[in-house]
Design a protein around this motif. Structure first.
Motif, PDB file in Angstrom:
ATOM      1  N   ILE A 100       0.758  -1.187   0.146  1.00  0.00           N
ATOM      2  CA  ILE A 100      -0.123   0.048   0.069  1.00  0.00           C
ATOM      3  C   ILE A 100       0.742   1.241   0.030  1.00  0.00           C
ATOM      4  O   ILE A 100       0.268   2.276  -0.139  1.00  0.00           O
ATOM      5  CB  ILE A 100      -1.117   0.111   1.366  1.00  0.00           C
ATOM      6  N   ALA A 101       2.174   1.343   0.354  1.00  0.00           N
ATOM      7  CA  ALA A 101       2.857   2.369   0.304  1.00  0.00           C
ATOM      8  C   ALA A 101       2.863   3.144  -1.227  1.00  0.00           C
ATOM      9  O   ALA A 101       3.033   2.470  -2.177  1.00  0.00           O
ATOM     10  CB  ALA A 101       4.341   2.153   0.556  1.00  0.00           C
ATOM     11  N   GLY A 102       2.645   4.498  -0.919  1.00  0.00           N
ATOM     12  CA  GLY A 102       2.392   5.258  -2.261  1.00  0.00           C
ATOM     13  C   GLY A 102       1.152   4.869  -3.055  1.00  0.00           C
ATOM     14  O   GLY A 102       0.919   5.408  -4.253  1.00  0.00           O
ATOM     15  N   GLN A 103       0.370   3.985  -2.716  1.00  0.00           N
ATOM     16  CA  GLN A 103      -0.772   3.406  -3.365  1.00  0.00           C
ATOM     17  C   GLN A 103      -2.173   3.684  -2.575  1.00  0.00           C
ATOM     18  O   GLN A 103      -3.301   3.540  -3.434  1.00  0.00           O
ATOM     19  CB  GLN A 103      -0.693   1.993  -3.545  1.00  0.00           C
ATOM     20  N   LEU A 104      -2.170   4.492  -1.465  1.00  0.00           N
ATOM     21  CA  LEU A 104      -3.433   4.858  -0.919  1.00  0.00           C
ATOM     22  C   LEU A 104      -4.293   5.839  -1.481  1.00  0.00           C
ATOM     23  O   LEU A 104      -3.987   6.702  -2.289  1.00  0.00           O
ATOM     24  CB  LEU A 104      -3.220   5.583   0.327  1.00  0.00           C
ATOM     25  N   LYS A 105      -5.526   5.489  -1.827  1.00  0.00           N
ATOM     26  CA  LYS A 105      -6.595   6.395  -2.517  1.00  0.00           C
ATOM     27  C   LYS A 105      -6.797   7.575  -1.661  1.00  0.00           C
ATOM     28  O   LYS A 105      -6.557   7.654  -0.366  1.00  0.00           O
ATOM     29  CB  LYS A 105      -7.958   5.542  -2.745  1.00  0.00           C
ATOM     30  N   ARG A 106      -7.338   8.630  -1.982  1.00  0.00           N
ATOM     31  CA  ARG A 106      -7.851   9.734  -1.123  1.00  0.00           C
ATOM     32  C   ARG A 106      -8.820   9.370   0.001  1.00  0.00           C
ATOM     33  O   ARG A 106      -8.567   9.732   1.206  1.00  0.00           O
ATOM     34  CB  ARG A 106      -8.656  10.954  -2.182  1.00  0.00           C
ATOM     35  N   ALA A 107      -9.718   8.552  -0.260  1.00  0.00           N
ATOM     36  CA  ALA A 107     -10.629   8.425   0.848  1.00  0.00           C
ATOM     37  C   ALA A 107      -9.876   7.367   1.914  1.00  0.00           C
ATOM     38  O   ALA A 107     -10.323   7.545   3.041  1.00  0.00           O
ATOM     39  CB  ALA A 107     -11.748   7.284   0.196  1.00  0.00           C
ATOM     40  N   GLU A 108      -8.981   6.628   1.567  1.00  0.00           N
ATOM     41  CA  GLU A 108      -8.524   5.812   2.585  1.00  0.00           C
ATOM     42  C   GLU A 108      -7.338   6.779   3.424  1.00  0.00           C
ATOM     43  O   GLU A 108      -7.149   6.744   4.361  1.00  0.00           O
ATOM     44  CB  GLU A 108      -7.320   4.660   1.921  1.00  0.00           C
ATOM     45  N   ILE A 109      -6.851   7.867   2.773  1.00  0.00           N
ATOM     46  CA  ILE A 109      -6.028   8.805   3.349  1.00  0.00           C
ATOM     47  C   ILE A 109      -6.718   9.549   4.461  1.00  0.00           C
ATOM     48  O   ILE A 109      -6.475   9.746   5.614  1.00  0.00           O
ATOM     49  CB  ILE A 109      -5.224   9.723   2.377  1.00  0.00           C
TER      50      ILE A 109
END
Length: 216
Positions: A100-109
């Motif tokens: 998931i590093a560098g792959q998080l979606k806006r909603a997840e952040i």
């Protein structure tokens, strides 16, 4: 038997399980403590039948031991169990970090940010049980974001044990809530920046600290 006839019994079983489970997690019922049926009847205000069902479930999950001779005892967290679960967590969470590093979606952040804000508030209020729940939720969010249903299922299955571990560390170490919050904040930052190696180092150190406190 009709649904209306079974529903009240099912609700009592669930209520008995939830209340005893919470008392064990928060150490209202302490590790090694003996619990008599009469004590539980008084504590819960209900009959033996739903209590027995709850105890069967708690025994299967490793929280109590029930025997005809000894009675009901709240199981201690053995050093072997603590070690094994922490080693499993390290393996799973390092893999999750890679995914998931560098792959998080806006909603997840945004979900992580809300969780971190909640951790900060609870730490400032010195709410040990509330913070411990938010702490456990942080790690579950990461496993959920990996998209691997089996990893998330394993982490969810161990959530109650993770809660016990985290709460015990918080109660043993002064100012641990603030330090744990900073650990989580730094892990989230590394994930957002896509820095896999920094994330791995932070997770290893974070988990090693808890393991060390509980196994020495």
């Amino acid at each position: 038997m009709s649904d209306s006839a079974t529903k009240p019994t099912e609700l009592l079983k669930e209520k008995a399980y939830r209340l005893i489970h919470e008392a064990i997690l928060n150490e209202t019922f302490e590790p090694g403590q003996f619990l008599s049926e009469s004590k539980l009847i008084d504590y819960l205000g209900m009959s033996k039948t739903p209590i027995k069902s709850a105890l069967d479930r708690l025994e299967a999950e490793g929280f109590v031991q029930v025997s005809p001779k000894q009675g009901i005892i709240v199981k201690e967290l053995s050093h072997d169990k603590v070690r094994d679960i922490f080693e499993l967590r390290v393996a799973l969470e390092l893999y999750v970090c890679e995914q998931i590093a560098g792959q998080l979606k806006r909603a997840e952040i945004e979900m992580l940010e809300r969780n971190l804000a909640e951790q900060k508030r609870l730490a400032e209020e010195e709410d040990e049980t509330g913070f411990t729940k938010a702490d456990s939720d942080f790690h579950l969010l990461l496993s959920r974001f990996s998209g691997n249903a089996e990893i998330h299922s394993v982490m969810t299955m161990y959530q109650a044990h993770l809660y016990r571990f985290a709460l015990r560390v918080i109660r043993r170490v002064p100012n641990r809530m603030g330090a744990a919050y900073e650990d989580h904040r730094n892990i989230a930052r590394a994930l957002n920046e896509g820095d896999v190696e920094a994330c791995k180092v932070l997770i290893r150190e974070h988990l090693a600290f808890g393991k060390g406190i509980l196994t020495t």
